[in-house]
Scaffold this motif. Structure first.
Motif, PDB file in Angstrom:
ATOM      1  N   CYS A 184      -4.711  -2.024  13.435  1.00  0.00           N
ATOM      2  CA  CYS A 184      -4.924  -3.638  13.276  1.00  0.00           C
ATOM      3  C   CYS A 184      -5.359  -4.251  14.279  1.00  0.00           C
ATOM      4  O   CYS A 184      -5.936  -5.218  14.139  1.00  0.00           O
ATOM      5  N   GLU A 224      -8.190  -0.794   9.639  1.00  0.00           N
ATOM      6  CA  GLU A 224      -7.353  -1.633  10.064  1.00  0.00           C
ATOM      7  C   GLU A 224      -6.047  -1.669   9.226  1.00  0.00           C
ATOM      8  O   GLU A 224      -6.165  -1.880   7.943  1.00  0.00           O
ATOM      9  N   LYS A 269      -5.200  -4.343   6.139  1.00  0.00           N
ATOM     10  CA  LYS A 269      -6.296  -4.701   5.143  1.00  0.00           C
ATOM     11  C   LYS A 269      -5.990  -4.137   3.875  1.00  0.00           C
ATOM     12  O   LYS A 269      -6.920  -3.400   3.177  1.00  0.00           O
ATOM     13  N   GLU A 317      -3.984  -8.923   4.771  1.00  0.00           N
ATOM     14  CA  GLU A 317      -5.096  -9.692   5.266  1.00  0.00           C
ATOM     15  C   GLU A 317      -4.889 -11.014   5.615  1.00  0.00           C
ATOM     16  O   GLU A 317      -5.356 -11.580   6.547  1.00  0.00           O
TER      17      GLU A 317
END
Lengths: 462, 437
Positions: free
Chosen positions: A126, A156, A159, B52
């Motif tokens: 992350c 990450e 995501k 995200e």
């Protein structure tokens, strides 16, 4: 008592009913505050790549990400064991402020000199995604200096979910595939994809294929080697297990190298046999005797297995099971396996299933079975209680939920240390189910105590 | 490991509390998995499950939705929010978000929300643990009229240790408020139903009363009171702070008992005198098995200091005391607790990883190693010496929750285990296989 199902999740839970169209919502972000059993993108890529034993696996991030994934899986290697170490760049506050690229480069240089790996995978976490370290550039630079592939894995955590991590892993592997020498690979050859050699399972499967006359080029990624991946495109066929983990790699290899693929599962009698027969059928024109050899192999194995299963089945007939696993594909095999034990599956779910997967599950389970996507402890405990199951199949996080409710448990996840694949694995599975379901301890648990006492009274009266 | 893990464990020691990690889903899941393998109990840690979009636009909406969901479905009385590296770096102001949450949903019966900043890159699990306790004291303790309560801040110890402390205080007639108290929550009995929030933990009312307590007892020689709950309570409310070493072994337990005698105004009850006497008797009975043996100790700093003190007094020379922590106080603490027995203090390494510990241990070639499960493969197996498993995590053995370290009773358990490990090794390595040793 409040209902435990979150309103936002009601369409992710279904009960099968005959004659009805089956629809379920899935592939959504986990609900905040719902204590999902899912992990993250990083986890997905780590699961897939980790078993490559002669590669360096470096987690670029704070220490926790590496610590939590340090040697927790049962992926065995027949040679090097570099994969069992969990290296981390151990990012600290000042790295977050000033960037961690220098630290990453220094760590890579030091570790590559020390361990002389065949390749290095660098996982982003992350925090790396947020501070924007240029992993690609650092990896490229070190690769040029050290003369080995240094591959960034864009994983990450935030995501997406585990599935996005599988894709990142496949993309990373694809950078190796096609870079090696394919001379000497016989025409009847395959790669085994999507098996991680938990408790040495890949050795069981590989032996079957070799008995049939098929050479295994690369095992991806269980007992995996960098050089095998490099020459994997020389194999005639990819055999892909599991619903998601390495499917992307198979697709990429098909479009770039023309390698066809077929899907397989090594769990249970039907799926294991099918996995062998499908490969035999693929090569039947080149080797007419292969079908026969395969049939003989299956018969030989079943002659050992079936009498043993029969004995076990006698004790398990009529019992029920719940299944909650990472990928839905495994759940299909489990439903069938339980049938061989005379058991019915009353609850089945997965962390990352697709709509197709769940439809398939609805089709192969009995009416009234609960099908669930991305569940959590509250729901799972409720389903277990409601269906009054005798065993719960899941991973380590599900274990205490079962045990607290006085229900048997079987670990069928990446951390298992017992081989469950192949015909030998089916027997191990049956024995494990038997061991837990027939243990006397359940009669002492508060939830069962009452019902056992009642049954005993009933028996005494009649 | 990481800072939010320590915070989540500390929050588990509060009655009705659900730990909540503000970050991506993986953090909570990994930590749950890690804690479950040690305690073998359900551990529900909620997450704001940031994706995200949240990482770019801020995690506020997910945090609030998550709090609301935990409140509704779990019926949490307290939610302990720990930030992660992700949310610290994108700059989420949790304090402000919690304020907004309280305002937006003021019409609902809201739980207490305690929050602590625990970026993973900012320290160890031990620091996260202490930071969470300080945040709890800071945000919940109130200046109340004097209560007979003694605040007990034992640090990161086992469930059995906490149960033992409860007994000891009770035997002295003292009213102990132990923070955290996860002795029941992370070692719960078999139940008829799945309990959403396991029972037990220190009630919020007792946390509130901490400001008016008679005294605080805090274990840990490497702690800086400026960063601990005990320090905060002393500074803000004037609660006298007894800062002690972790009571591991005879002498550190003696120091603890001296404080209990002072606070209770009575001598140690006979049962503890007897336990102490039996411990010394065992030290004598077993001394020859251990005398001259050497050890490497690793793990969290305060436990490592306690173990160094204990090993020194039973005649096992600690050659190396190593920790991933970096309080800067470890060297001094180790030399303090070993000074009157060892001619020279053991080598101390802080901020080291297992690779470095293993490299040094190979040079030192100790007779045994003592620490958590993480040292099995790289230390004990590699050096072919027994590993005495203590601390956290212990996930390759059964019964981690019940490992006792503290008090005379804890020292007795550790002593017996160490002597038996040495005897076992002797027996295994013997050509004869003596039946009597």
């Amino acid at each position: 008592m409040q209902p435990v199902i979150f309103e936002q999740r009601t369409d992710q839970i279904r009960r099968t009913a005959t004659g009805e169209d089956f629809a379920i919502a899935c592939n959504r972000d986990s609900l905040a505050g719902a204590v999902s059993q899912r992990a993250c993108v990083f986890c997905g890529s780590r699961v897939v790549l980790y078993p490559i034993a002669d590669a360096l696996h470096l987690v670029h991030g704070p220490i926790g990400c590496a610590a939590y994934t340090w040697d927790i899986r049962g992926a065995l290697s027949s040679g090097p064991e570099l994969h069992r170490l969990s290296f981390s760049t151990d990012l600290r506050e000042k790295d977050v402020i000033f960037g961690g690229e220098k630290k990453l480069e220094a760590a890579l240089n030091e570790l590559i000199d020390r361990h002389e790996p065949k390749a290095a995978f660098v996982y982003s976490t992350c925090i790396v995604g947020i501070i924007g370290d240029d992993l690609q550039a650092v990896c490229k630079k070190v690769a040029a200096q050290k003369g080995i592939p240094v591959i960034p894995v864009m994983s990450e955590g935030f995501k997406g979910n585990k599935r996005a991590g599988y894709e990142a892993a496949c993309q990373a592997m694809m950078r190796l595939v096609g870079t090696g020498d394919v001379s000497g690979i016989p025409p009847m050859s395959i790669n085994i994809l999507g098996d991680f050699n938990l408790a040495g399972e890949i050795w069981i499967i590989k032996e079957y294929y070799e008995r049939m006359g098929v050479r295994v080029v690369a095992t991806i990624t269980g007992d995996g080697r960098v050089d095998d991946l490099r020459r994997a495109h020389g194999a005639a066929l990819n055999v892909v297990q599991c619903s998601g983990a390495t499917m992307d790699l198979a697709r990429m290899m098909q479009s770039e190298h023309g390698t066809p693929f077929l899907r397989a599962s090594y769990f249970g009698i039907e799926d294991m046999s099918k996995a062998l027969y499908d490969v035999a059928r693929f090569f039947k024109d080149q080797d007419p005797g292969m079908m026969e050899r395969t049939a003989a192999l299956v018969q030989e194995e079943l002659a050992v297995l079936l009498p043993e299963l029969k004995k076990i089945r006698a004790d398990l007939e009529g019992r029920t099971a719940a299944i909650y696993v990472g990928g839905a594909f495994k759940a299909f095999s489990l439903v069938k396996s339980f049938r061989h034990l005379g058991m019915r599956v009353a609850v089945v779910g997965s962390q990352t299933g697709t709509e197709e997967d769940y439809k398939e599950l609805a089709a192969i389970t009995d009416e009234g079975t609960i099908i669930v996507d991305d569940s959590n402890p509250l729901e799972l405990s409720q389903f277990i209680k409601e269906m009054d199951v005798d065993i719960f199949v899941g991973g380590v996080k599900e274990r205490p939920i079962a045990y607290k409710l006085g229900v048997g448990f079987c670990d069928h996840n990446h951390e298992r240390k017992e081989a469950l694949e192949g015909f030998a694995g089916m027997l191990n599975f049956a024995r494990e189910v038997h061991r837990t379901v027939t243990s006397p301890v359940w009669r002492f648990t508060p939830r069962r105590r009452g019902s056992v006492a009642r049954t005993m009274r009933k028996e005494a009266v009649s | 490991m990481c800072k939010p893990l320590g915070a989540a464990l500390a929050f588990m020691g509060i009655e009705g509390c659900v730990p909540f990690l503000h970050g991506s889903q993986g953090c909570a899941t990994y930590m749950r998995r890690y804690v479950i393998s040690h305690f073998r109990e359900p551990v529900d840690i909620a997450s704001s499950a940031l994706g995200e979009k949240s990482a770019i636009h801020g995690g506020g909406p997910n945090l609030k939705l998550g709090l609301l969901n935990v409140m509704k479905k779990y019926g949490a009385g307290v939610i302990g929010v720990a930030s992660t590296c992700l949310t610290e770096t994108i700059g989420d102001d949790v304090s402000m978000l919690v304020k907004e949450f309280r305002k937006e949903f003021a019409d609902l019966p809201l739980p207490e929300v305690v929050h602590v900043a625990t970026p993973s890159y900012g320290g160890t699990q031990a620091e996260g643990f202490q930071a969470a306790l300080r945040a709890v004291a800071d945000q919940l303790a109130e200046d109340r009229r004097t209560s007979p309560q003694i605040n007990v801040l034992p640090g990161f110890v086992s469930c059995e240790d906490i149960r033992h402390l409860k007994d000891v205080f009770e035997h002295f007639g003292l009213d102990a408020a132990i923070l955290p108290d996860y002795s029941e929550r992370l070692d719960a009995p078999a139940q008829a139903d799945y309990v959403k929030i396991s029972e037990g933990g220190l009630p919020v009312s007792r946390i509130k009363a901490m400001g008016g307590a008679r005294a605080s007892i805090e274990f840990g020689r490497t702690l800086d009171p400026a960063k601990t709950a005990g320090g905060l309570l002393a500074e803000r409310f004037g609660v006298p702070l007894y800062s002690l070493g972790m009571p591991v072994g005879l002498r550190e337990t003696d120091a603890f008992f001296a404080v209990l005698e002072e606070l209770s105004g009575r001598a140690a009850p006979r049962r503890h005198e007897l336990a102490r006497g039996r411990l010394v008797d065992a030290y004598v009975d077993g001394h020859k098995y251990l005398s001259g043996k050497t050890a490497v100790i690793y793990g969290e700093e305060d436990m490592a200091v306690g173990l160094a003190s204990f090993l020194a007094e039973i005649g096992v020379r600690p050659l190396l005391v190593a920790s991933g922590g970096e309080s800067g106080r470890l060297t001094r603490a180790v030399s303090e607790v070993t000074a009157d027995i060892l001619r020279e203090p053991p080598e101390v390494r802080q901020g080291v990883d297992f690779y470095e510990i293993a490299a040094r241990a190979r040079e030192l070639s100790p007779d045994l190693v003592i620490g958590n499960s993480k040292g099995y493969r790289v230390l004990a197996r590699d050096l072919n010496v027994p590993l005495i498993r203590v601390g956290f995590p212990i996930h390759d053995r059964f019964g981690a929750q019940r490992v006792q370290h503290l008090g005379y009773a804890g020292a007795q358990v550790l002593f017996d285990r160490i002597v038996n490990a040495v005897i076992d090794r002797k027996q295994t390595d013997s050509d004869i296989g003596y039946g009597y040793i």
